[in-house]
Design a protein around this motif. Structure first.
Motif, mmCIF file in Angstrom:
data_model
loop_
_atom_site.group_PDB
_atom_site.id
_atom_site.type_symbol
_atom_site.label_atom_id
_atom_site.label_comp_id
_atom_site.label_asym_id
_atom_site.label_seq_id
_atom_site.Cartn_x
_atom_site.Cartn_y
_atom_site.Cartn_z
ATOM 1 N N PRO A 88 0.826 -1.217 0.000
ATOM 2 C CA PRO A 88 0.000 0.000 0.000
ATOM 3 C C PRO A 88 0.861 1.269 0.000
ATOM 4 C CG PRO A 88 -0.642 -1.487 1.773
ATOM 5 C CD PRO A 88 0.563 -2.079 1.158
ATOM 6 N N VAL A 89 0.305 2.325 -0.561
ATOM 7 C CA VAL A 89 1.020 3.598 -0.557
ATOM 8 C C VAL A 89 0.350 4.562 0.409
ATOM 9 C CG1 VAL A 89 1.835 3.386 -2.934
ATOM 10 C CG2 VAL A 89 -0.311 4.567 -2.484
ATOM 11 N N ARG A 90 1.148 5.513 0.848
ATOM 12 C CA ARG A 90 0.641 6.496 1.782
ATOM 13 C C ARG A 90 1.033 7.882 1.274
ATOM 14 N NH1 ARG A 90 -0.516 6.550 7.009
ATOM 15 N NH2 ARG A 90 -0.056 8.460 8.128
ATOM 16 N N ILE A 91 0.025 8.736 1.181
ATOM 17 C CA ILE A 91 0.280 10.118 0.774
ATOM 18 C C ILE A 91 -0.320 11.010 1.845
ATOM 19 C CG2 ILE A 91 -0.145 11.893 -0.986
ATOM 20 C CD1 ILE A 91 -0.548 9.621 -3.028
ATOM 21 N N ARG A 92 0.526 11.790 2.457
ATOM 22 C CA ARG A 92 0.028 12.675 3.518
ATOM 23 C C ARG A 92 0.734 14.019 3.441
ATOM 24 N NH1 ARG A 92 -0.721 11.002 9.689
ATOM 25 N NH2 ARG A 92 -2.843 10.820 8.893
ATOM 26 N N ALA A 93 -0.075 15.053 3.275
ATOM 27 C CA ALA A 93 0.478 16.406 3.251
ATOM 28 C C ALA A 93 0.106 17.088 4.551
ATOM 29 C CB ALA A 93 -0.096 17.188 2.075
ATOM 30 N N THR A 94 1.083 17.722 5.182
ATOM 31 C CA THR A 94 0.800 18.472 6.409
ATOM 32 C C THR A 94 1.448 19.849 6.350
ATOM 33 O OG1 THR A 94 2.602 17.184 7.380
ATOM 34 C CG2 THR A 94 0.396 16.604 8.085
ATOM 35 N N GLY A 95 0.625 20.834 6.595
ATOM 36 C CA GLY A 95 1.115 22.212 6.721
ATOM 37 C C GLY A 95 1.910 22.713 5.529
ATOM 38 N N ILE A 96 1.471 22.337 4.314
ATOM 39 C CA ILE A 96 2.249 22.699 3.119
ATOM 40 C C ILE A 96 2.102 24.189 2.784
ATOM 41 C CG2 ILE A 96 2.513 22.350 0.620
ATOM 42 C CD1 ILE A 96 3.304 19.891 2.159
ATOM 43 N N GLU A 97 3.239 24.810 2.572
ATOM 44 C CA GLU A 97 3.300 26.195 2.074
ATOM 45 C C GLU A 97 4.099 26.167 0.788
ATOM 46 O OE1 GLU A 97 1.941 28.810 3.790
ATOM 47 O OE2 GLU A 97 1.303 27.477 5.422
#
Ligand code: ADP
Ligand code: ADP
Length: 225
Positions: A1-10
């Motif tokens: 499985p793949v995981r894509i997680r964006a946090t606090g992107i500027e």
């Protein structure tokens, strides 16, 4: 499985006319094997997000985590664009086989795989045609066939049907969904068309005007074919 997680992107672009803030406070999880649609008006930062996921861009701040859970590697990705996605000097067959060639798949095998996907998008009669001989819809089918033939872990699609008339669009949406149901790849699909987003997505991330970030996540209940 793949995981894509964006946090606090500027993400801000610096250009001749000054800075343009494309993303601010972007938070998003995309789950394995889902068809995720990112919906929002033109200029809200959707393409920028895809470039971050594909590794073409780095965020100024925040973190974009994209990895294969089993080994921690960056998953393979293929991108489909609205235009300019296929090589005008290559035949349909060579366009679809291109990614496989880059990966060192031998000629017989890559043509075999390419023909299989060309058939899935109903272009078998046109495998020796060149892009200028194709309609816009056919050209997009070449792009889609190539993306699936590459067998990436994650498919990134940037308004692939944006330029097509309504009927062609519907037809290609069906084709895309049927290819996707066979493979269950993780898809991040970007569009400004709410009807399309609802038609295709398992979940929608709705973005506001800039500076862009996801304002709301919507689960779409669909009967899949
Ligand atoms: P969308 O895909 O939602 O239309 P984009 O991610 O393409 O949005 O763009 C977000 C904002 O960043 C827009 O204001 C756009 O004009 C700006 N932008 C995008 N790419 C660049 C770039 N390479 N240089 C400067 N500004 C850019
Ligand atoms: P390119 O460098 O153009 O991506 P290749 O080096 O794989 O393509 O092949 C060169 C050209 O030879 C191709 O454009 C293709 O049309 C033709 N060709 C070679 N072998 C075959 C084959 N087995 N079947 C169909 N076409 C072939």
């Amino acid at each position: 499985p793949v995981r894509i997680r964006a946090t606090g992107i500027e993400k801000t672009y610096t250009g001749r006319d000054g800075d343009v803030q494309a993303l601010s406070g972007m938070e998003l999880d995309v789950y394995d094997s889902e068809f995720f649609c990112l919906l929002g008006p033109s200029g809200c930062g959707k393409s920028t997000f895809l470039r971050l996921v594909s590794g073409l861009l780095e965020p100024d701040a925040g973190e974009i985590e994209i990895r294969t859970e089993s080994n921690g590697d960056r998953p393979s990705t293929s991108m489909v664009f609205q235009e300019k996605g296929i090589f005008p000097w290559k035949s349909v067959l060579d366009n679809v086989a291109f990614g496989l060639k880059m990966r060192g798949v031998d000629r017989q095998k890559r043509y075999e795989i390419a023909r299989e996907y060309i058939e899935k998008v109903n272009l078998s009669e046109f495998e020796n045609a060149y892009p200028h001989q194709l309609s816009g819809g056919m050209a997009q089918r070449v792009g889609i066939a190539r993306a699936f033939a590459n067998d990436p872990q994650v498919l990134l699609m940037d308004e692939p049907f944006g330029d097509l008339d309504a009927q062609t669009k519907r037809y290609l949406q069906e084709e895309l969904l049927s290819l996707w149901s066979e493979s269950r790849k993780t898809v991040v699909y970007v569009t400004h068309d709410i009807e399309e987003a609802i038609q295709l997505g398992d979940r929608l991330g709705v973005m506001g005007a800039r500076p862009g970030h996801v304002k709301e996540i919507v689960d779409v209940d669909l009967d899949r074919p």
